[in-house]
Design an enzyme around this catalytic site. Sequence first.
Site, PDB file in Angstrom:
ATOM      1  CD  GLU A  46      -3.315  -1.201   2.255  1.00 58.57           C
ATOM      2  OE1 GLU A  46      -3.141  -0.861   3.582  1.00 58.57           O
ATOM      3  OE2 GLU A  46      -3.720  -2.308   2.016  1.00 58.57           O
ATOM      4  CD  GLU A  80      -4.363  -6.298   2.430  1.00 56.97           C
ATOM      5  OE1 GLU A  80      -4.379  -5.389   3.217  1.00 56.97           O
ATOM      6  OE2 GLU A  80      -2.114  -6.110   3.287  1.00 56.97           O
TER       7      GLU A  80
END
Lengths: 502, 502, 502, 502
Positions: free
Chosen positions: B161, B279
């Site tokens: 991220e 995810e």
Amino acid sequence: MKKVVVDQHTVPQAYPKKWKKVIGTGRLGLALQKEYLDHLAFVQKAIGFQYIRGHGLLHDDVGIYREIEVEGRRKPFYNFTYIDRIVDAYLELGVRPFVEVGFMPKLLASGGQTLFAWEANVTPPKDYGQWASLIKAVVSHFIERYGEAEVVKWPFEIWNEPNLVDFWKGADKEEYFKLYQVTAHAIKSVTPDIPVGGPAICGGSDEWIVDFLQFCHRERVPVDFVTRHAYTSREPHKVTPDYYYQELAEPEKMLNEFKSVRALIEASPFPALPLHITEYNTSYSPVNPIHDTVCNAAYLARILSEGGDYADTYSYWTFSDVFEERDVPRAQFHGGFGMIGLGSVPKPTFHLFAFFNALGEERLYRDRETVVTRKSDGTIALVAWNLVTEKGDGFDKTISYVIPAPADDVFIKRQTVDEQHANPWKTWKEMGRPRFPSHSMVDTLRQAAQPLMRTARAKSEAGFVTLDVTLTKNEVTLIEIVPVRDETDSYVGLDDALITSY
Amino acid sequence: MKKVVVDQHTVPQAYPKKWKKVIGTGRLGLALQKEYLDHLAFVQKAIGFQYIRGHGLLHDDVGIYREIEVEGRRKPFYNFTYIDRIVDAYLELGVRPFVEVGFMPKLLASGGQTLFAWEANVTPPKDYGQWASLIKAVVSHFIERYGEAEVVKWPFEIWNEPNLVDFWKGADKEEYFKLYQVTAHAIKSVTPDIPVGGPAICGGSDEWIVDFLQFCHRERVPVDFVTRHAYTSREPHKVTPDYYYQELAEPEKMLNEFKSVRALIEASPFPALPLHITEYNTSYSPVNPIHDTVCNAAYLARILSEGGDYADTYSYWTFSDVFEERDVPRAQFHGGFGMIGLGSVPKPTFHLFAFFNALGEERLYRDRETVVTRKSDGTIALVAWNLVTEKGDGFDKTISYVIPAPADDVFIKRQTVDEQHANPWKTWKEMGRPRFPSHSMVDTLRQAAQPLMRTARAKSEAGFVTLDVTLTKNEVTLIEIVPVRDETDSYVGLDDALITSY
Amino acid sequence: MKKVVVDQHTVPQAYPKKWKKVIGTGRLGLALQKEYLDHLAFVQKAIGFQYIRGHGLLHDDVGIYREIEVEGRRKPFYNFTYIDRIVDAYLELGVRPFVEVGFMPKLLASGGQTLFAWEANVTPPKDYGQWASLIKAVVSHFIERYGEAEVVKWPFEIWNEPNLVDFWKGADKEEYFKLYQVTAHAIKSVTPDIPVGGPAICGGSDEWIVDFLQFCHRERVPVDFVTRHAYTSREPHKVTPDYYYQELAEPEKMLNEFKSVRALIEASPFPALPLHITEYNTSYSPVNPIHDTVCNAAYLARILSEGGDYADTYSYWTFSDVFEERDVPRAQFHGGFGMIGLGSVPKPTFHLFAFFNALGEERLYRDRETVVTRKSDGTIALVAWNLVTEKGDGFDKTISYVIPAPADDVFIKRQTVDEQHANPWKTWKEMGRPRFPSHSMVDTLRQAAQPLMRTARAKSEAGFVTLDVTLTKNEVTLIEIVPVRDETDSYVGLDDALITSY
Amino acid sequence: MKKVVVDQHTVPQAYPKKWKKVIGTGRLGLALQKEYLDHLAFVQKAIGFQYIRGHGLLHDDVGIYREIEVEGRRKPFYNFTYIDRIVDAYLELGVRPFVEVGFMPKLLASGGQTLFAWEANVTPPKDYGQWASLIKAVVSHFIERYGEAEVVKWPFEIWNEPNLVDFWKGADKEEYFKLYQVTAHAIKSVTPDIPVGGPAICGGSDEWIVDFLQFCHRERVPVDFVTRHAYTSREPHKVTPDYYYQELAEPEKMLNEFKSVRALIEASPFPALPLHITEYNTSYSPVNPIHDTVCNAAYLARILSEGGDYADTYSYWTFSDVFEERDVPRAQFHGGFGMIGLGSVPKPTFHLFAFFNALGEERLYRDRETVVTRKSDGTIALVAWNLVTEKGDGFDKTISYVIPAPADDVFIKRQTVDEQHANPWKTWKEMGRPRFPSHSMVDTLRQAAQPLMRTARAKSEAGFVTLDVTLTKNEVTLIEIVPVRDETDSYVGLDDALITSY
């Protein structure tokens, strides 16, 4: 609607788990098998019986009695290879032998009469001296291997059901007394501290009890306990090689049998002797489908609830369907005695025992269809059942309980076995009764064998919890009412109403 | 009543279990713990994921990067003691690493910015040369220990991220591309066969995907797959240290996210690259109670059903509540991501995965609330769900299925998760939300976590099985329709009507 | 001193582990026992045999063939309860059945002749049609349960040692051929892909092989492999109920037996048929103490080394002392065939197999007392043995090996079984030969059963490692010469000389 | 040759295993790890310590002390998730906590001084009231979860080594006494039955003991036991980040330390207080290679033999190399304290403990290099050792034992640890000191870690067994002389001379 009200002033009764002291098993030779030991481990983990009693200690498959030729003469040879392995396994699983002395090794037998698919020889010894030597050798070996302190905790019961012609040649009472006398003396000659008893009869032959105790008294034969068996099925109305169909007598019949033997003991020269019911079940046949049903559990509930009033121990026959009296089991379900079916599938009767095992040591209330107890942590634990021997649907029954609350807030946990739940026999029939089910079928049966679990929260009112419990046909239910210490307030920021959908 | 009719002439679609390829986990250092490994063994036995992806490979608790002084100069020292133990454990449990390369060892970090209770350093390396050496050392060690043939099956994803300022200093895209370039080259320099990819972004920053692939194309940087994350919770409406409350967007939002990245890839210079959603979950917060609910399972059902249309793999975040991003878990239930709660208590979402795992490889029918499949043995397996995000009771919904029968007689096995069943969070609330429950409380939670199991027998009519299935609020149900080979006739002498009460 | 020099230009020979393909076992019914399965798990973990072959598939204790009465007529009833449990257990332990078809169920037997303590019936079927039906039912059931793809990997051998009057009534060759023909056709009628073979003879009756293959050719009977047994003990010089004493013939005798059958096959109408030696050992008696000795291992070393030159598989008879042909074992050690003694005590022969299992796939050198191999990682692995059949002490022998070094530095790991090490039989005699040893005695025996382990470091010289290996009487030793990658220099600050006493 | 003669009239001394009462461990947080628990299970199965003591109960990784904000105010939050898991695991493995109260949670600390790689805070609490609340909360929680009857068996020791500036800020004695006072009162306020003690000092600061007991007496502070540590290594002669080299003082030094504290206690106002040595080892450094050596075992033998004369318990520091005070272990062997090395490889010191564990409860003889005992079954069990702190080869020593024979025939079982046997460190060096060994290398180390086992049979002469025992350099040996009941005569037909080669 029936009402069960437990007064706050009730004086609790002690409620020891006498049904838990002994459990029955097929012949000891089967205890070499892995499947058997898997079932026993399952049962011991969940329930934890203290003793195990099975046939065939001296049967030829355990192999204790052999003979060898030494310089032209035959001599006894005692082989403990297998019995050691068996007893080791029992002790490892936390269960002691409740020793049944029998049946007859072929080489010691006076005749050829046998019983069961596995050909148990049921004739008296051809030589009582050799028999006594065998008994002494076995007891001495046990003491050498396990220590005297351990072995004196094992009761020794002489023979099995000698009052039946199939189990003891001629059901010859005098011959049995002789066997008893020789055996008891042999055991006591090794150490007087091992308890011995008999006569291990089955069915309504009460005079055997009377005569047996008289005999012991008269002949000064040691006797430390009295044993008998109890089955309450009526005469079969249909018998085939693979099936045995019977009606069940009322549960009272069995309880009365326990009670009557107790009375006979009290009237005997040994009024304080313990009474061990060394076998009981609904039917005495290992191919009676009743054993696979929920009805079997609902029927026996009352026996577990009340049997301990009369008997010091009573031993359910048997823990496992690993059993061969009528041949190798011919299908997944076949009417076997076991609490645990093949492939480690628990039957309803297993859960009956597990439910009673969850009861407390103090009894607050009991009637013919429920028993209410309290545990040391305050939890109320009750079992209720709804025995229905009639055919058809319906028969729901509701009981309203009013019970002193263990706390203002209580957590209620209810587990149910009934025709729809924890009934793998029903599921198996739906599957088409696969005789030799695949692994995935057995997995399904195991899943289907889990009790229905329901939980709830309740508040007490005026110090009481009120609970309306509806029981379906043949349901057996365990309800635990647990005091709650609510910690909700300690969760800072908690607001369930902010959770999506709640 | 909704009707689902599967035509006999339906051409089945292939239905690979892409949701099963990867599973997420808290930082790798936790994989040293026994409780973590117990949960993973539980999940692997029931479901069997192929890969596992977690943070913190290079975090200081795993301890890989250290420095030592040799003759007055500091030199890197690579310590593989713990990572070996972790990867060994994964492989033993049948799951391979999906390697996430990050976060930054303190000694290599260019700054002090950290994230999570466990203080993951999120700054770029202070020296890219030392970083590249570290990466090469790690990859070389993996190959030495596990063999090249094994390691080339492990995808390496660079960082986590980077488009979020908390996870990568400044969310600096150019710096990320540099990190990616150096890392990818370092890995490929050891062996070109290891797949590498990125950019592992989270949230709606689609331009990162576009720019990333342009960058790789322009700079001839290796890229073997594209990754991103997907969470569909809206902005929180309340946040406290221990709670995070959000509304859920429609499941379409997540599916559309999958779909849009696929479109970006197809429009890029690398149109055939695989897409890995590394995810996903409802909420991205480890203290959002939604994760403990049945609603979470009902919500994700559609994602499991349809996500594989767009993504090559998608990895549920995470398998276990053994997790520390927000500190050591502070209660039995605390809104953690895990399928498996503390004490090995399965949550509803675990059963969702187990139910989908039971589906067949051929899809016969699918809509937004059900999917019908066929297994190679003919069994029809379907999952249906009834997502209700509104508050309150009610919301039952009935679906009528008409499905080509696999046989004249079928066995029907139905398992249900709903507000009343397999909902240990509800039971825990009833218990007063014990933070640190006793062993017997955890046992109760485990019992309460079992799905309701119902079985039945049915007959086909005109070649079809008709089934009316009523779904309660947020129910997820698995129904298996199994062809029956009925063996009843082979039981000579069988007559159920002769059994007491039947 | 003997010298073994391996030239650097040696062309390695392929050295497949044919001795590892099949292992023998006492009758299948014993596979229900926990002790049996414990031993098998032990052996499988250490060695990993691919197939297992034992007697008694159709013996009455497995219980497959029964009869029931239906409407006044007797019909066969096939019971797979136990055989399923047995085969399930084998497959779980990673070993497939090498099926031996026999002995005769009592209800199908034409006569009463039996063999062994467990009364194997050795007479032909009274009705070949019923026999064929039984065979078809068994094979069909196997396919239904395990799948055809699995079952076609199981060879089916028809009967056991029909050339011996004890094992086949009258050793009647024509009757055997008839049995073979009916059985082979029955199997192939279910699926033609299952391999069938025979004649499973024992001892020097070579004409059975010739006649059998001629018969198959003439009568167009399917035959996919040829089997025989091999034992090299001479006629016994003393026989008692509990002991059988024999001299051993030279190992060549057994190898020549293998070789001669291969020649017969090659000269037959089926010259390419595989040869399976479905039993071999030193003595064919389960009460010959030789099986407990180190000498047994030293003797068989050459068979393991060279037997695969002639046979496609050869199956050591047997893996475990859980065995009942001569009654329940009467003592901890009793001359049983097993590699593993009662109480999971490994005997020397177990280690022989474990040592050969550690050899590489490339053979560099072999003679009558050693074999030198190389593994894929470069490790040199060699086994050497010093068979001494004479009495008395002494007999040490030294071999000097000169072997191309796998690296400049090598680590040498040597494991030894000899009269003083890994010889639990010796320790047991020292203990006074306890028949039924206590748990702590068994622990001592297990400790005494570990090979002596010695390790060292060596340097190569001019590309060779030179190793002088002294073998004591009946020693079998495994030596592994492992290339060393020395990491010592990476330990900064290391100085062993600063450690107290070093 | 030294002679050890045990007179027949020797009065045996009681010889309780005080070394077995407590074992040390790295910080409690490590007890969450699977490898740690594997080692502990290994040790508990073989030896069975009664208590375990480790640092860091209150360290932040266990996570007990946290704070939360409630309505704008910070409040303590006690999290027992991890400590419950840890204590549960200990109790399951049969070992109770010997509680060390410390170190300081960061949020309660008065300063930032830390110790160890894991940053134990060693400063006093910033608020003694909050500290007392924490202590009460922990003790109360223990009692709630484990029951008061259990928790009162756990000693609570206050802090660790406060006399060292690294372990307690300023080594401030008065501050320690204050901490002790507050903590002891806090514990006793929950239940007065929990034993508390201190001052847990290390090194030669005897005045701490005197002052501590005076303080308790003067201030009427509860004290139930006295603790200190003992290490006998001299000042290091070389220290590097990864190594610490020291000479060992004589074993007397440690014994004298035990003795001197006992004397101080006896001279104090609490002359009867128990003395617990809560840590001891050769070196106090976790990177001193001595811990991996055979010499370490030979050195400590005398401490195990005699330490119990002075101390009520003494706790070896530590059972396992799972330990992080100096960072994650950097190699298979690294001088760690553990009896058990990484990968469950037992080190020589493990065997020392296992050997002493096999001794009897009656001591017949003892000197500085041997101890002779008798077990309840008559077995003579002796340990002998040959500590050599000089370098070089040689140093064999022979002891001739003359011991009353437990029977005419005896079985002798000898196990040996020496430089050549049970010395995996030596083997590891030969392998090239692989830092992160492969699975097969670890298997080799485990094999190499087995003691040499030798067995023999002997006859007594004139009621005595004579045994000449030669000890190599640093050998530690266990010899068991077991009475034999010889059953050889019961084997009819037995004649070893008829077995080939015997």
